[in-house]
Design an enzyme around this catalytic site. Structure first.
Site, PDB file in Angstrom:
ATOM      1  N   ARG A 288       0.882  -1.179   0.000  1.00  0.00           N
ATOM      2  CA  ARG A 288       0.000   0.000   0.000  1.00  0.00           C
ATOM      3  C   ARG A 288       0.909   1.215   0.000  1.00  0.00           C
ATOM      4  NH1 ARG A 288      -2.254   4.323   0.057  1.00  0.00           N
ATOM      5  NH2 ARG A 288      -4.392   4.731   0.791  1.00  0.00           N
TER       6      ARG A 288
ATOM      7  N   GLU B  65     -11.063   5.609  -5.650  1.00  0.00           N
ATOM      8  CA  GLU B  65     -11.560   4.243  -5.717  1.00  0.00           C
ATOM      9  C   GLU B  65     -11.957   3.929  -7.162  1.00  0.00           C
ATOM     10  OE1 GLU B  65     -11.586   2.081  -3.211  1.00  0.00           O
ATOM     11  OE2 GLU B  65     -10.736   3.573  -1.855  1.00  0.00           O
TER      12      GLU B  65
ATOM     13  N   ARG C 108      -1.275  -5.397   4.530  1.00  0.00           N
ATOM     14  CA  ARG C 108      -0.542  -4.771   3.434  1.00  0.00           C
ATOM     15  C   ARG C 108       0.697  -4.084   3.993  1.00  0.00           C
ATOM     16  NH1 ARG C 108      -5.253  -0.954   1.181  1.00  0.00           N
ATOM     17  NH2 ARG C 108      -5.019  -0.332   3.343  1.00  0.00           N
TER      18      ARG C 108
END
Length: 222
Positions: free
Chosen positions: A54, A62, A96
């Site tokens: 990430r 998004e 992540r």
């Protein structure tokens, strides 16, 4: 007395070094094998383990937001199938690895902001060095001033507001990794999850199998 006067300065330097190390404690290197969206990717390490990254300091639209797909495509154009280094310090609750992606010395996280495909994520600025915080903030201002990427919209919606429910679709689309059809040098169209897909390094990417076949490619069984 001179020695005593130097102690506060030495302490300041030590604290600065510790702060920098806390932000970027470790480095890992690998090949990017998929891009989920404009701020998330997966890399394959030398030991064949996969690591989801990430990108720290940024928040990309998004997928179902305006510029969500374009942000993903821009990140893919920069790093897909490239060898990158990641400076990281911790793993988030979604498992992540949070880090800064570097390719040949170029800060990819910063490139996303500079080109208008992500916001500077000030909420989690603590995961960045002070220098990076300043650079990312300036990059966002520059992208906005020059109306790059998402800043071409009249009123772009930050993704953190979108995730809270504002204008959220009733059935959110599940994120999928960017993994194109690979047309190899010997004219074979390799699809994701097939045996030779990961081994094919030199290729021409296509979005669909039909496009690959139309370009003169063939399936492995033909």
């Amino acid at each position: 007395m001179q020695i005593l006067r130097k102690i506060p300065k030495i302490t300041t330097v030590i604290l600065l070094i510790l702060t920098l190390n806390a932000v970027h404690g470790k480095t890992v290197e690998g090949r990017v094998i998929s891009v989920t969206d404009g701020d998330t990717l997966t890399m394959l390490l030398a030991d064949k383990k996969k690591l989801k990254i990430r990108l720290t300091g940024i928040d990309a639209p998004e997928k179902r937001q305006s510029y969500g797909e374009k942000s993903k495509e821009h990140l893919a154009s920069l790093v897909y199938q490239k060898i990158v280094k990641v400076e990281y310090s911790r793993v988030d609750r979604y498992q992540r690895t949070l880090g800064k992606v570097l390719m040949e010395g170029i800060d990819i996280n910063l490139e996303q902001v500079l080109n208008g495909f992500a916001w500077h994520y000030k909420t989690y600025a603590k995961d960045q060095s002070v220098r990076d915080q300043n650079e990312y903030s300036k990059a966002e201002v520059k992208a906005k001033r020059n109306r790059r990427g998402l800043w071409q919209d009249e009123r772009p919606q930050p993704p953190w507001e979108f995730r809270k429910g504002a204008n959220r679709p009733s059935s959110p689309e599940r994120k999928t990794d960017y993994a194109p059809i690979k047309l190899s040098r010997n004219g074979i169209c390799h699809e994701p999850q097939t045996s030779y897909y990961e081994r094919t390094i030199h290729f021409t990417p296509f979005k669909t199998l039909e496009e690959c076949l139309s370009a003169g490619g063939r399936t492995p069984h033909r």
